[in-house]
Design a protein around this motif. Structure first.
Motif, short mmCIF file in Angstrom:
data_model
loop_
_atom_site.label_atom_id
_atom_site.label_comp_id
_atom_site.label_asym_id
_atom_site.label_seq_id
_atom_site.Cartn_x
_atom_site.Cartn_y
_atom_site.Cartn_z
N SER A 1 41.36 50.91 44.67
CA SER A 1 41.28 49.18 43.60
C SER A 1 39.97 48.49 43.64
O SER A 1 39.84 47.55 43.08
N ASN A 2 39.47 48.80 45.25
CA ASN A 2 37.88 47.86 45.28
C ASN A 2 36.46 48.62 44.28
O ASN A 2 36.10 47.53 44.32
N HIS A 3 36.70 49.92 43.84
CA HIS A 3 36.13 50.69 43.80
C HIS A 3 35.60 51.05 42.01
O HIS A 3 34.71 50.65 41.23
N ILE A 4 36.86 51.88 41.60
CA ILE A 4 36.85 52.20 40.55
C ILE A 4 37.48 51.77 39.01
O ILE A 4 36.17 51.83 38.53
N SER B 1 48.27 43.57 42.45
CA SER B 1 49.11 44.64 41.59
C SER B 1 47.63 44.26 40.81
O SER B 1 48.42 45.72 39.48
N THR B 2 47.64 43.45 40.41
CA THR B 2 46.13 43.19 39.37
C THR B 2 45.19 44.22 39.70
O THR B 2 44.59 45.33 38.61
N ALA B 3 44.85 43.97 41.25
CA ALA B 3 44.19 45.61 41.28
C ALA B 3 44.03 46.79 41.27
O ALA B 3 43.48 48.26 40.75
N PHE B 4 45.83 47.24 41.62
CA PHE B 4 46.14 48.04 40.93
C PHE B 4 45.94 49.04 39.77
O PHE B 4 45.93 50.38 39.21
N GLY B 5 46.77 48.11 39.04
CA GLY B 5 46.87 48.05 37.66
C GLY B 5 45.30 48.22 37.18
O GLY B 5 45.14 49.38 35.97
N ASP B 6 44.51 47.77 37.53
CA ASP B 6 43.08 47.90 36.61
C ASP B 6 42.61 49.05 37.25
O ASP B 6 41.50 49.51 36.03
N ILE B 7 43.31 49.95 38.58
CA ILE B 7 42.34 51.53 37.96
C ILE B 7 42.92 52.01 37.25
O ILE B 7 42.28 52.48 36.57
N VAL B 8 44.06 52.12 36.30
CA VAL B 8 44.58 52.33 35.12
C VAL B 8 44.09 52.63 33.85
O VAL B 8 43.74 53.50 33.34
N ARG B 9 43.72 51.29 33.89
CA ARG B 9 43.09 50.43 32.79
C ARG B 9 41.65 50.93 33.00
O ARG B 9 41.78 51.47 31.43
N ASN C 1 37.32 42.38 45.75
CA ASN C 1 37.98 42.07 46.74
C ASN C 1 40.03 41.91 45.84
O ASN C 1 39.91 41.50 45.38
N VAL C 2 41.08 41.64 46.68
CA VAL C 2 42.25 41.71 46.93
C VAL C 2 42.66 40.49 47.33
O VAL C 2 42.46 40.28 48.94
N GLU C 3 43.57 39.70 46.69
CA GLU C 3 43.66 38.44 47.51
C GLU C 3 44.29 38.37 48.74
O GLU C 3 44.96 39.56 49.74
N LYS C 4 44.39 37.63 50.16
CA LYS C 4 44.49 37.28 51.38
C LYS C 4 46.08 36.88 51.82
O LYS C 4 46.16 36.50 51.31
N ASN C 5 46.94 37.68 52.50
CA ASN C 5 48.22 37.29 52.84
C ASN C 5 49.07 38.60 54.04
O ASN C 5 47.62 39.43 54.03
N PHE C 6 49.37 38.12 54.78
CA PHE C 6 50.05 39.60 55.62
C PHE C 6 49.44 40.54 54.84
O PHE C 6 49.07 41.70 56.20
N PHE C 7 50.87 41.05 54.52
CA PHE C 7 51.43 42.04 54.24
C PHE C 7 49.63 43.54 53.63
O PHE C 7 49.57 44.12 53.70
#
Length: 307
Positions: free
Chosen positions: A200-203, A280-288, A225-231
């Motif tokens: 998600s950070n590179h592709i 969710s956007t970061a994961f979706g961007d892999i497929v896109r 980057n992906v947004e910061k939160n506990f999860f």
């Protein structure tokens, strides 16, 4: 991590091997493997303990004994990745042209070969042969091949202790066949977890030839980057702060968020893009991105071979 590993064993030891305790145990052990993956990454970067020797020792323990993989194999690949992220021919993480065409340039070159994968469908078959099979198939072969070829006998010995441990603990409960299946499912789940987080950070970022960029632009063009939160912090092992990690690879993971505003302001000062996305956007961007690269390949493939 060690407590979760103990719980994975005790779950079936105390509650039997029915489908529910089996699945719970699988989930616990997959979590062990994924989180140990983030921890070995920290030890491998010498970012945890004050001395190199202590970091190397715990890297061996975590990677080889807890995960059953090879620290020397990881070092060999990962340090190349940090030196030239997303650079074709220099970053092993984008050396995937046998199965996937990445970025803008790689699809054009692959299109010249008449016999190749149907890359225009790679955003579909990615779900089948990508995340689920990377660890239990390809990596399972490479983690033994690398230390064997380079005669890293300590690596191999400690790795074998991991497999002896799994067989000793689980074969009496499950039998050999089900133990192997248990291991395969755990590895597949860990693989899915790892691939979605790491890619998600590179592709979706720029994948191109070496342009001899200075350090900061080199890292930022290949990283987001992906947004910061506990999860997100827990799920990614703080690699949601991939930009800061790539700028300062030896910095402890819990400090990365502290320097993020400084790195962002530096990028703004020099006109370098600094991207932060929801997970969710970061994961979706892999497929896109896979779909986009596949379309480039398909257009050039038709132009080369059918015009």
């Amino acid at each position: 991590i060690l407590c979760f590993e103990l719980l994975a064993y005790l779950c079936m030891k105390n509650f039997g091997t029915g489908w529910l305790p089996f699945l719970v145990s699988v989930g616990l052990y997959a979590t062990v493997q994924a989180q140990a993956g983030w921890s070995q990454h920290d030890f491998g970067h010498l970012s945890v303990l004050p001395t190199t020797k202590l970091n190397h020792f715990l890297h061996l323990f975590t990677m080889n004994f807890t995960k059953g993989a090879s620290r020397s194999w990881w070092n060999h690949l990962h340090y190349q990745h940090h030196a030239k992220p997303n650079v074709i021919g220099k970053d092993p993480d984008v050396r995937l042209d046998a199965l996937f065409a990445l970025g803008e340039e790689m699809p054009k070159r692959l299109a010249k070969n008449k016999k190749s994968m149907p890359y225009n469908h790679q955003h579909k078959y990615f779900f089948v042969i990508g995340p689920p099979l990377l660890f239990p198939i390809y990596f399972q072969y490479m983690i033994f091949r690398h230390p064997f070829v380079r005669k890293q006998w300590l690596d191999i010995f400690v790795m074998c202790l991991f497999y002896a441990k799994v067989l000793y603990l689980y074969t009496p409960m499950l039998g050999l066949g089900w133990t192997i299946l248990y291991y395969f499912i755990v590895r597949s789940l860990e693989s899915i977890w790892f691939v979605w987080v790491s890619q998600s950070n590179h592709i979706p970022m720029e994948i191109t030839d070496d342009k001899a960029r200075p350090w900061l632009p080199l890292q930022l063009h290949a990283t987001c980057n992906v947004e910061k939160n506990f999860f997100n912090d827990w799920f990614t092992g703080h690699l949601n702060f991939q930009i800061e990690h790539h700028c300062f690879p030896t910095m402890p993971r819990h400090n990365l968020y502290k320097i993020a505003p400084l790195v962002k302001s530096l990028c703004e000062k020099h006109g370098i893009p600094y991207q932060v996305k929801p997970i969710s956007t970061a994961f979706g961007d892999i497929v896109r991105s896979l779909k986009h690269s596949g379309e480039i390949w398909y257009a050039y493939y038709n132009a080369y071979h059918f015009d």
